[in-house]
Design a protein around this motif. Sequence first.
Motif, PDB file in Angstrom:
ATOM      1  N   PRO A  95       0.834  -1.218   0.000  1.00 15.62           N
ATOM      2  CA  PRO A  95       0.000   0.000   0.000  1.00 15.62           C
ATOM      3  C   PRO A  95       0.864   1.261   0.000  1.00 15.62           C
ATOM      4  O   PRO A  95       0.866   2.041   0.936  1.00 15.62           O
ATOM      5  N   GLN A  96       1.600   1.429  -1.059  1.00 18.86           N
ATOM      6  CA  GLN A  96       2.540   2.540  -1.181  1.00 18.86           C
ATOM      7  C   GLN A  96       2.536   3.018  -2.617  1.00 18.86           C
ATOM      8  O   GLN A  96       2.494   2.216  -3.545  1.00 18.86           O
ATOM      9  N   ALA A 137       7.611  -0.841   7.278  1.00 22.02           N
ATOM     10  CA  ALA A 137       6.212  -1.254   7.278  1.00 22.02           C
ATOM     11  C   ALA A 137       5.778  -1.550   5.843  1.00 22.02           C
ATOM     12  O   ALA A 137       6.472  -1.193   4.891  1.00 22.02           O
ATOM     13  N   PRO A 138       4.631  -2.187   5.672  1.00 27.84           N
ATOM     14  CA  PRO A 138       4.158  -2.435   4.303  1.00 27.84           C
ATOM     15  C   PRO A 138       4.100  -1.164   3.449  1.00 27.84           C
ATOM     16  O   PRO A 138       4.387  -1.213   2.254  1.00 27.84           O
ATOM     17  N   ASP A 139       3.737  -0.027   4.067  1.00 27.77           N
ATOM     18  CA  ASP A 139       3.655   1.217   3.297  1.00 27.77           C
ATOM     19  C   ASP A 139       5.007   1.914   3.162  1.00 27.77           C
ATOM     20  O   ASP A 139       5.095   3.044   2.702  1.00 27.77           O
ATOM     21  N   ASN A 140       6.066   1.241   3.575  1.00 25.26           N
ATOM     22  CA  ASN A 140       7.462   1.673   3.456  1.00 25.26           C
ATOM     23  C   ASN A 140       7.874   2.713   4.494  1.00 25.26           C
ATOM     24  O   ASN A 140       8.983   3.253   4.429  1.00 25.26           O
ATOM     25  N   ARG A 141       7.021   2.997   5.485  1.00 25.63           N
ATOM     26  CA  ARG A 141       7.459   3.870   6.572  1.00 25.63           C
ATOM     27  C   ARG A 141       8.563   3.179   7.374  1.00 25.63           C
ATOM     28  O   ARG A 141       8.521   1.977   7.597  1.00 25.63           O
ATOM     29  N   LEU A 142       9.524   3.979   7.830  1.00 24.43           N
ATOM     30  CA  LEU A 142      10.628   3.465   8.625  1.00 24.43           C
ATOM     31  C   LEU A 142      10.209   3.405  10.089  1.00 24.43           C
ATOM     32  O   LEU A 142       9.731   4.397  10.645  1.00 24.43           O
ATOM     33  N   VAL A 143      10.411   2.244  10.724  1.00 21.29           N
ATOM     34  CA  VAL A 143      10.011   2.037  12.116  1.00 21.29           C
ATOM     35  C   VAL A 143      11.209   1.524  12.903  1.00 21.29           C
ATOM     36  O   VAL A 143      11.847   0.541  12.513  1.00 21.29           O
TER      37      VAL A 143
END
Length: 496
Positions: free
Chosen positions: A260-261, A407-413
């Motif tokens: 979802p990105q 994350a799936p949406d490519n956010r860095l965690v």
Amino acid sequence: MGVKTYEVRTYGCQMNVHDSERLSGLLEDAGYVRAPEGSDGDADVVVFNTCAVRENADNRLYGNLGRLAPRKASRPGMQIAVGGCLAQKDRDTIVKKAPWVDVVFGTHNIGKLPVLLERARVQEEAQVEIAESLEAFPSTLPTRRESAYAAWVSISVGCNNTCTFCIVPALRGKEKDRRTGDILAEIEALVAEGVSEITLLGQNVNAYGSDIGDREAFSKLLRACGAIEGLERVRFTSPHPRDFTDDVIAAMAETPNVMPQLHMPLQSGSDTVLKAMRRSYRQERYLGIIEKVRAAIPHAAITTDIIVGFPGETEEDFEQTLHAVREARFAQAFTFQYSKRPGTPAATMENQIPKQVVQARYERLVALQEEISWEENKKQVGRTLDLMVAEGEGRKDGATHRLSGRAPDNRLVHFTKPEQEVRPGDVVTVEITYAAPHHLLAEGPTLAVRPTRAGDAWEKRNAEKAAKPVGVMLGLPKIGAPEPLPAATGSGCGCD
């Protein structure tokens, strides 16, 4: 004589990064080994894979070549090669300005590098070979991937657009698509090696199919990726709004492993400026696509590229860009101050904007986007997310006893390091507890750890690396989604 070493220095977009993996593969196939990390020009062969997007790209290249000249003079047998977009553009000029360069090759014939190096060595003179059209699709060449679990997969090269700020179509040529069967075969082979995430790559990725006249070819390719067992994450970059059709949105929403990105360049929110840029969409069309994507994929993270200070941009035009940013609510935006690209129509346009005006507008845009990015990230607090563990993306991880993942949406965690062993490529489940503008934190205990074949591949690669004799260093793989483009150049040569 010992084993010869090489170093590849890459500038520019993801296409250049992908090409550099091929150049490394070609050299290793020819018997070279990668120079130790940080060798900084001490290799037997130094290759510059160049970009021609920025106004000062040539100054940067010649500065670096100048620094290597005395080193080359003191090391008999050392060779220097220059390839990529700037080589395609400047051709013989490079050897005239830097006569100590041994090989100059273009974007269409990267497969010739080992042959040209050997020919330069035997003939003891510079070899300049620039092909005018693609000789072999890059993905048919050997490769040395930087990541054990994530891989680029090129689906097309070249671009049929004529954006006035972009020189890339003149250097990469007209769009040429790969056969779908060849793409899927490459992906299946990568998955068999342990790769669990692929990024489909093209100068204008969603125009795929233009060669055969199939406007739905890209959405069909996304759905076909969904049928590949073991492929956990599919991303793509960068699409053009002109070619972004409803069937692609449906394929994204209905194919579980398509993430979802969406990275879709806006460039400007002003219809007047978009027309001057020769972009074939307007603000309403762009925002309409965003609305459809969010309706189909509510948690999608949308990112973009924006150019500030294009020739003729008025304050009213810039306000339209700010309006579009407020409406789109991007998770992130790669923002750039316009700079002349020599050889582009925009470079000779009237009404070039004064530097101080561009700077002031740029700062206002960055401040607005920072505010929106933070607000959008705060919406993630309390969510439970599956992260693919990364390596090298959390610069403070050692001090904070954290690990990092995407994350799936490519956010860095960044997340608390669990007691259980976790390898790059494995998947962990965490709850988001804090948001900053450019990253998220999961400060509580890890909820679950799932070992993966990708983690196995990372472990195997590191074991093989550790077993190599001293002097044959392959370097640590850069684990995680293929790296976004450095902020200086944009996410797709600025031509998406």
